[in-house]
Design a protein around this motif. Structure first.
Motif, PDB file in Angstrom:
ATOM      1  N   ASP A   1       0.938  -0.796   0.072  1.00 39.65           N
ATOM      2  CA  ASP A   1      -0.256   0.336   0.115  1.00 39.65           C
ATOM      3  C   ASP A   1       1.118   1.263  -0.225  1.00 39.65           C
ATOM      4  O   ASP A   1      -0.029   2.216  -0.196  1.00 39.65           O
ATOM      5  N   ARG A   2       2.025   0.788   0.713  1.00 33.13           N
ATOM      6  CA  ARG A   2       2.905   2.641   0.392  1.00 33.13           C
ATOM      7  C   ARG A   2       4.302   2.586  -0.402  1.00 33.13           C
ATOM      8  O   ARG A   2       4.602   3.667  -0.783  1.00 33.13           O
ATOM      9  N   VAL A   3       5.031   1.200  -0.757  1.00 30.44           N
ATOM     10  CA  VAL A   3       5.735   1.900  -1.658  1.00 30.44           C
ATOM     11  C   VAL A   3       5.717   2.151  -2.839  1.00 30.44           C
ATOM     12  O   VAL A   3       6.664   3.285  -2.893  1.00 30.44           O
ATOM     13  N   GLU A   4       4.231   2.855  -3.306  1.00 24.89           N
ATOM     14  CA  GLU A   4       4.379   4.102  -4.301  1.00 24.89           C
ATOM     15  C   GLU A   4       4.512   5.885  -3.635  1.00 24.89           C
ATOM     16  O   GLU A   4       4.867   6.204  -4.830  1.00 24.89           O
ATOM     17  N   ARG A   5       4.041   5.361  -2.825  1.00 25.59           N
ATOM     18  CA  ARG A   5       4.898   6.706  -1.842  1.00 25.59           C
ATOM     19  C   ARG A   5       5.580   7.190  -2.070  1.00 25.59           C
ATOM     20  O   ARG A   5       5.535   8.370  -1.840  1.00 25.59           O
ATOM     21  N   TRP A   6       6.115   5.282  -1.859  1.00 25.86           N
ATOM     22  CA  TRP A   6       8.219   5.869  -1.523  1.00 25.86           C
ATOM     23  C   TRP A   6       9.224   6.187  -3.194  1.00 25.86           C
ATOM     24  O   TRP A   6      10.584   6.522  -2.710  1.00 25.86           O
ATOM     25  N   GLY A   7       8.319   6.713  -4.313  1.00 21.68           N
ATOM     26  CA  GLY A   7       9.329   6.680  -5.645  1.00 21.68           C
ATOM     27  C   GLY A   7       9.575   5.691  -6.651  1.00 21.68           C
ATOM     28  O   GLY A   7      10.280   5.567  -7.154  1.00 21.68           O
ATOM     29  N   PHE A   8       8.929   4.270  -6.139  1.00 16.50           N
ATOM     30  CA  PHE A   8       9.372   3.023  -6.109  1.00 16.50           C
ATOM     31  C   PHE A   8       8.104   2.785  -6.723  1.00 16.50           C
ATOM     32  O   PHE A   8       6.671   3.064  -6.301  1.00 16.50           O
ATOM     33  N   THR A   9       8.201   1.233  -7.101  1.00 19.03           N
ATOM     34  CA  THR A   9       6.877   0.812  -7.878  1.00 19.03           C
ATOM     35  C   THR A   9       7.432  -1.001  -7.646  1.00 19.03           C
ATOM     36  O   THR A   9       8.751  -0.980  -7.743  1.00 19.03           O
ATOM     37  N   LEU A  10       7.064  -2.181  -7.254  1.00 23.23           N
ATOM     38  CA  LEU A  10       7.078  -3.622  -7.338  1.00 23.23           C
ATOM     39  C   LEU A  10       7.133  -4.097  -8.663  1.00 23.23           C
ATOM     40  O   LEU A  10       5.847  -4.312  -9.140  1.00 23.23           O
TER      41      LEU A  10
ATOM     42  N   THR B   1      10.119   5.274 -10.290  1.00 28.61           N
ATOM     43  CA  THR B   1       9.152   5.798 -10.932  1.00 28.61           C
ATOM     44  C   THR B   1       9.563   6.870 -10.449  1.00 28.61           C
ATOM     45  O   THR B   1       8.959   7.864 -11.526  1.00 28.61           O
ATOM     46  N   ASP B   2       9.801   7.311  -9.543  1.00 29.26           N
ATOM     47  CA  ASP B   2      10.643   8.798  -9.414  1.00 29.26           C
ATOM     48  C   ASP B   2      11.769   9.279  -8.424  1.00 29.26           C
ATOM     49  O   ASP B   2      11.908   9.200  -6.701  1.00 29.26           O
ATOM     50  N   PRO B   3      12.327   9.208  -9.256  1.00 26.99           N
ATOM     51  CA  PRO B   3      13.749   9.229  -8.802  1.00 26.99           C
ATOM     52  C   PRO B   3      14.022  10.669  -7.363  1.00 26.99           C
ATOM     53  O   PRO B   3      14.659  10.336  -6.555  1.00 26.99           O
ATOM     54  N   ASP B   4      13.181  12.188  -7.598  1.00 25.25           N
ATOM     55  CA  ASP B   4      13.354  12.875  -6.144  1.00 25.25           C
ATOM     56  C   ASP B   4      12.410  11.734  -4.934  1.00 25.25           C
ATOM     57  O   ASP B   4      13.506  12.126  -4.063  1.00 25.25           O
ATOM     58  N   GLN B   5      11.517  12.078  -5.342  1.00 25.20           N
ATOM     59  CA  GLN B   5      11.487  11.182  -3.863  1.00 25.20           C
ATOM     60  C   GLN B   5      11.886   9.431  -3.810  1.00 25.20           C
ATOM     61  O   GLN B   5      11.785   9.836  -2.843  1.00 25.20           O
ATOM     62  N   ALA B   6      12.564   8.760  -4.179  1.00 27.58           N
ATOM     63  CA  ALA B   6      13.302   7.916  -4.129  1.00 27.58           C
ATOM     64  C   ALA B   6      14.008   8.384  -3.668  1.00 27.58           C
ATOM     65  O   ALA B   6      14.605   7.534  -2.498  1.00 27.58           O
ATOM     66  N   ARG B   7      14.718  10.051  -3.968  1.00 29.36           N
ATOM     67  CA  ARG B   7      16.084   9.412  -2.586  1.00 29.36           C
ATOM     68  C   ARG B   7      15.819  10.007  -0.875  1.00 29.36           C
ATOM     69  O   ARG B   7      15.938  10.140  -0.842  1.00 29.36           O
ATOM     70  N   HIS B   8      14.609  10.633  -1.119  1.00 30.53           N
ATOM     71  CA  HIS B   8      13.788  11.185   0.335  1.00 30.53           C
ATOM     72  C   HIS B   8      13.506  10.265   0.507  1.00 30.53           C
ATOM     73  O   HIS B   8      13.953  10.048   2.287  1.00 30.53           O
ATOM     74  N   THR B   9      13.332   9.160  -0.157  1.00 29.98           N
ATOM     75  CA  THR B   9      13.096   7.994   1.021  1.00 29.98           C
ATOM     76  C   THR B   9      13.800   7.434   1.606  1.00 29.98           C
ATOM     77  O   THR B   9      14.265   6.749   3.360  1.00 29.98           O
ATOM     78  N   LEU B  10      15.230   7.181   0.669  1.00 34.07           N
ATOM     79  CA  LEU B  10      16.417   6.680   1.032  1.00 34.07           C
ATOM     80  C   LEU B  10      16.881   7.631   2.195  1.00 34.07           C
ATOM     81  O   LEU B  10      17.426   6.742   3.455  1.00 34.07           O
ATOM     82  N   LEU B  11      16.703   8.421   1.927  1.00 37.09           N
ATOM     83  CA  LEU B  11      17.255   9.307   3.050  1.00 37.09           C
ATOM     84  C   LEU B  11      17.108   9.488   4.967  1.00 37.09           C
ATOM     85  O   LEU B  11      17.991   9.951   5.642  1.00 37.09           O
ATOM     86  N   HIS B  12      15.756   9.412   4.724  1.00 37.40           N
ATOM     87  CA  HIS B  12      14.693   9.989   5.749  1.00 37.40           C
ATOM     88  C   HIS B  12      14.187   8.844   5.939  1.00 37.40           C
ATOM     89  O   HIS B  12      13.639   8.523   7.398  1.00 37.40           O
ATOM     90  N   GLY B  13      14.147   7.226   5.599  1.00 36.05           N
ATOM     91  CA  GLY B  13      13.537   5.823   6.163  1.00 36.05           C
ATOM     92  C   GLY B  13      12.159   5.918   6.560  1.00 36.05           C
ATOM     93  O   GLY B  13      11.223   7.157   5.353  1.00 36.05           O
ATOM     94  N   VAL B  14      11.889   5.144   6.561  1.00 39.24           N
ATOM     95  CA  VAL B  14       9.865   4.803   6.012  1.00 39.24           C
ATOM     96  C   VAL B  14       9.645   4.311   7.867  1.00 39.24           C
ATOM     97  O   VAL B  14      10.003   3.786   8.552  1.00 39.24           O
ATOM     98  N   GLY B  15       8.144   4.197   7.925  1.00 38.69           N
ATOM     99  CA  GLY B  15       7.765   4.356   9.154  1.00 38.69           C
ATOM    100  C   GLY B  15       8.124   4.228  10.311  1.00 38.69           C
ATOM    101  O   GLY B  15       9.087   5.433  10.345  1.00 38.69           O
ATOM    102  N   PRO B  16       7.617   3.898  11.129  1.00 39.65           N
ATOM    103  CA  PRO B  16       8.264   4.497  12.448  1.00 39.65           C
ATOM    104  C   PRO B  16       8.981   3.220  13.115  1.00 39.65           C
ATOM    105  O   PRO B  16       9.375   2.743  12.808  1.00 39.65           O
ATOM    106  N   ALA B  17       9.512   3.897  14.217  1.00 37.88           N
ATOM    107  CA  ALA B  17      10.657   3.099  14.929  1.00 37.88           C
ATOM    108  C   ALA B  17      12.017   2.778  14.183  1.00 37.88           C
ATOM    109  O   ALA B  17      12.819   2.313  14.728  1.00 37.88           O
ATOM    110  N   LYS B  18      12.308   4.044  13.760  1.00 39.32           N
ATOM    111  CA  LYS B  18      13.759   4.361  13.510  1.00 39.32           C
ATOM    112  C   LYS B  18      14.324   4.517  14.767  1.00 39.32           C
ATOM    113  O   LYS B  18      15.585   3.869  14.148  1.00 39.32           O
TER     114      LYS B  18
END
Length: 246
Positions: A152-161, A212-229
């Motif tokens: 449900d979330r992977v596309e928001r992160w700038g990727f697809t499966l 799918t979205d390089p800028d969003q993908a970079r943001h995802t990698l740098l900031h992480g996803v979900g809680p409990a970081k």
């Protein structure tokens, strides 16, 4: 600059055993590798213990860290083998181009928000008793719900499966774990005192991602996803995608 570090830990040593048992201790040890204190930068990490003879700690930082304290306390300080490696993360970020595919791994804390938890804790009951409360976080406990959380979330992160007619989305749940530990708090004198018990449900995903979205993908990698970081969740790592034929 951003740096990805890999530190090997010796599971036979007491220091490493303490880190493996307590995500809070690992978080404190990770922050201890940064020169600027208190730490204000985003730090992501993941501890992998699948190998019986050594554990692998991966850490993403905005400034160049130093891991001598971890090697000394929990590694093989006298070995002539490299115990910690620190690499510039920018070359990977530069390779995030639309349509490019990578192998990935993510250890996450899949949760959902609800105002009607089945077994609310005392803290949750107190929160829900407030006027117009927001929902409280509860973990997804089944493998199916945890995998759905990812899908449900992977596309928001700038990727697809990438998907296959035979196997479906290129992601699989490879590990599930329920961790319970005590979160210590600093008292008035600065010394750590006993705190509340924390229970964490984690899920580890492996598979392939397509950008799918390089800028969003970079943001995802740098900031992480979900809680409990702070407890070792949320770091997505990428690697070259290989095929069965090599």
């Amino acid at each position: 600059m951003t740096y990805l570090s890999r530190i090997w830990l010796n599971p036979l040593r007491t220091g490493a055993q303490g880190l493996i048992r307590s995500p809070q201790k690992t978080h404190a040890a990770v922050l201890g590798g940064l020169a600027a204190q208190p730490v204000t930068e985003r730090v992501l990490w993941r501890l992998e213990t699948s190998q019986p003879h050594r554990a692998e700690l991966l850490v993403l930082t905005e400034t160049r860290p130093s891991w001598e304290h971890l090697v000394e306390q929990a590694g093989w300080p006298g070995s002539d083998q490299p115990q910690a490696m620190v690499r510039d993360y920018q070359p990977l970020l530069d390779r995030l181009q639309r349509g490019r595919e990578f192998a990935f791994r993510l250890r996450a804390n899949p949760v959902t928000a609800t105002r009607t938890p089945t077994k609310p804790s005392a803290r949750q009951k107190e929160h829900l008793a407030q006027e117009r409360p927001r929902g409280v976080r509860v973990p997804h406990r089944t493998a199916a719900h945890q995998l759905t959380w990812l899908l449900d979330r992977v596309e928001r992160w700038g990727f697809t499966l990438p998907t296959s007619q035979d196997t479906g989305p290129a992601a699989r749940l490879t590990a599930r774990e329920r961790l319970t530990f005590t979160k210590s708090t600093a008292g008035a004198t600065g010394a750590n005192t006993s705190g509340r018990r924390v229970t964490l449900s984690t899920a580890t995903f492996d598979g392939a991602l397509r950008v799918t979205d390089p800028d969003q993908a970079r943001h995802t990698l740098l900031h992480g996803v979900g809680p409990a970081k702070a407890y070792g969740c949320g770091l997505i790592t990428l690697a070259p995608l290989t095929t069965a034929g090599g």
